[in-house]
Design an enzyme around this catalytic site. Structure first.
Site, PDB file in Angstrom:
ATOM      1  N   THR A 407       1.225  -0.844  -0.211  1.00  0.00           N
ATOM      2  CA  THR A 407      -0.019  -0.080   0.513  1.00  0.00           C
ATOM      3  C   THR A 407       0.895   1.443   0.320  1.00  0.00           C
ATOM      4  O   THR A 407       1.698   1.185   0.844  1.00  0.00           O
ATOM      5  CB  THR A 407      -0.694  -0.014   1.419  1.00  0.00           C
ATOM      6  OG1 THR A 407      -1.887   0.926   0.881  1.00  0.00           O
ATOM      7  CG2 THR A 407      -0.394   0.197   2.315  1.00  0.00           C
ATOM      8  N   HIS A 459       0.922 -12.527  13.011  1.00  0.00           N
ATOM      9  CA  HIS A 459       2.293 -13.462  13.841  1.00  0.00           C
ATOM     10  C   HIS A 459       1.813 -15.188  14.135  1.00  0.00           C
ATOM     11  O   HIS A 459       2.428 -15.229  14.861  1.00  0.00           O
ATOM     12  CB  HIS A 459       2.010 -12.869  14.858  1.00  0.00           C
ATOM     13  CG  HIS A 459       3.004 -12.031  15.912  1.00  0.00           C
ATOM     14  ND1 HIS A 459       4.480 -13.432  15.810  1.00  0.00           N
ATOM     15  CD2 HIS A 459       3.521 -12.015  16.814  1.00  0.00           C
ATOM     16  CE1 HIS A 459       5.175 -12.658  16.631  1.00  0.00           C
ATOM     17  NE2 HIS A 459       5.178 -11.951  16.979  1.00  0.00           N
TER      18      HIS A 459
END
Length: 488
Positions: A407, A459
């Protein structure tokens, strides 16, 4: 011609085209624009309308030859998948379509029987994988309101004795007068959930409100209007007893200066996806600030290269290439978490998503197999992807199957951010603005072109060490772009 003969003839001539599933799992679409009108001649494969799904704007071709008989919905209407949106007369030379006389229609069945028979009929026209779409409107069927639970009955249900009636008679207030325009007795008033909550908070019975919204829907202003006269005497009485000067009641704060826009299309899909991602995948974001002076010089050199003439060469292109090289060095990053099967899916391909701001909202189309493309190929597909997105022509297929995303928030002058993962992906890289800053270079403070990168990752898939190595490698390539040759 008898009613049965006319109906059979119509069934052979009039072909109905239903709203198709133009994406993966989409259940509705908004009609943006009709390209035809009743009476227009159409051919098989001709585009007749443009619709906007939760992912993109898509043009729909008609699969019949003939003349448009009816358009069942106006532009701006949201229609369920499987609902007939247009009908075509496939034999216009046979003369006018024979309308079936009204008196020939079958007698209406009782409401309960009609409800039971409507369900199997709706299922006959359903697309595979979707529920029935018995009507084109979003309004739910009205249901009779349940009988109120008395205090005695409630107490009995709770296992307690009913409270004793009061010793002295209590004056019972007269029932409120129901306006003529309100919902009929036994039918549930039409109102959106936020309006129902507002009425509940203000202690207003929706059945006593005269609706002013389209289709007999009760609006927030209707609730405020009903609450204002009821609140004023009660407030004045309480304040008089307390010796407090009367103050005009406050109902709404500048409602006339507020605008309400329905949440739909790309905005709705983006919101749902971001909420699902934020509360499903445990996000971790790391940051690094890097000197990209050499990369900016390389951008200028590539713009002068005759072999790249006509291609759009910009910093985002080299950031994308650096990201792909870093992922190739750490392939275990390119994975997905399969919660249903309790598996980690490692992918031997990289579909690179590019977040693109469009008039309809943020979308993330991706470049398929970006990891094996050359720099010119990557530049070409990146330019096409951005142009198509801005035109609103991105297909649903172009927005599925992504593995990682970039982005570019730097185009807005933003240093960096903490991006949210695109659902189903493992990492997203935010590329911040490139600014001239004082920087220690070869032992001296010099003006250098500097940017900040932020990497968010899942994660569950990527631990801190792996995420740090990935981000550090992206920065290393941008600091010394010659590594694109030595590491690729």
């Amino acid at each position: 011609m008898t009613a049965g003969t006319a109906g059979a003839a119509n069934a052979q001539r009039i072909r109905e085209f239903k709203m198709p599933d133009v994406g993966e799992g989409l259940t509705e679409a908004e009609i943006l624009k009709w390209y035809v009108r009743p009476g227009d001649t159409v051919t098989d494969g001709q585009v007749v309308c443009e619709v906007e799904t939760a992912k993109a704007a898509v043009e729909l071709p008609i699969p019949y030859d003939g003349v448009v008989h009816t358009l069942n919905f106006d532009e701006g209407t949201t229609v369920d998948v499987g609902t007939v949106i247009i009908s075509v007369d496939t034999d216009p030379g046979a003369g006018p379509v024979q309308e079936q006389p009204a008196e020939a229609a079958a007698p209406a069945a009782p409401a309960a029987d009609a409800e039971e028979e409507a369900e199997p009929q709706g299922r006959q026209a359903v697309l595979v994988g979707y529920g029935a779409a018995p009507s084109s409107t979003k309004r739910r069927a009205r249901k009779p309101q349940p009988e109120p639970v008395t205090a005695g009955l409630q107490a009995e249900l709770n296992g307690r004795a009913a409270p004793a009636p009061p010793a002295t008679p209590v004056a019972v207030p007269a029932p409120p007068v129901v306006p003529a325009a309100s919902a009929p007795v036994g039918e549930r008033p039409l109102a959106k959930p936020p309006v129902r909550k507002l009425a509940k908070d203000l202690g207003i019975d929706l059945a006593t409100i005269a609706p002013t919204g389209p289709g007999g829907v009760i609006t927030r202003d209707d609730v405020y209007a009903a609450a204002a006269p009821a609140e004023a005497p009660a407030a004045a009485s309480a304040e008089a007893e307390a010796g407090v000067p009367a103050v005009a009641p406050v109902t709404a704060f500048d409602a006339a200066r507020e605008r309400r826009v329905p949440i739909k299309g790309v905005r709705k899909a983006t919101a749902q996806a971001m909420v699902a991602s934020a509360f499903t995948a445990p996000h971790v974001t790391e940051f690094i600030t890097v000197d990209v002076t050499r990369t900016m010089k390389l951008v200028q050199e590539l713009k002068q290269d005759p072999d790249l003439a006509g291609l759009r060469i910009n910093p985002l292109l080299l950031v994308a290439k650096a990201f792909l090289v870093a992922i190739r060095r750490h392939p275990e990053v390119n994975a997905a978490w399969d919660e249903a099967n309790q598996e980690i899916v490692y992918k031997d391909y990289i579909n690179l998503g590019i977040a693109a701001a469009t008039p309809r909202g943020l979308i993330v189309p991706n470049i398929k197999d970006a990891g094996v493309k050359t720099l010119p190929q990557l530049a070409t597909e990146l330019a096409e992807l951005v142009a198509t997105a801005r035109e609103g022509k991105t297909t649903p297929a172009a927005m599925t199957g992504g593995t990682v995303t970039i982005t570019n928030v730097g185009v807005f002058g933003v240093d960096t951010g903490t991006p949210i993962l695109n659902p189903g992906e493992s990492a997203i890289l935010a590329f911040g603005a490139i600014k001239l800053q004082p920087w220690v270079h070869k032992g001296k403070i010099k003006p250098r072109q500097v940017t900040t990168l932020a990497l968010s990752f899942d994660h569950r898939l990527i631990d801190g060490e792996l995420g740090s190595k990935l981000l550090a490698d992206v920065a290393a390539v941008l600091e010394r772009p010659k590594r694109l040759i030595t590491w690729a």
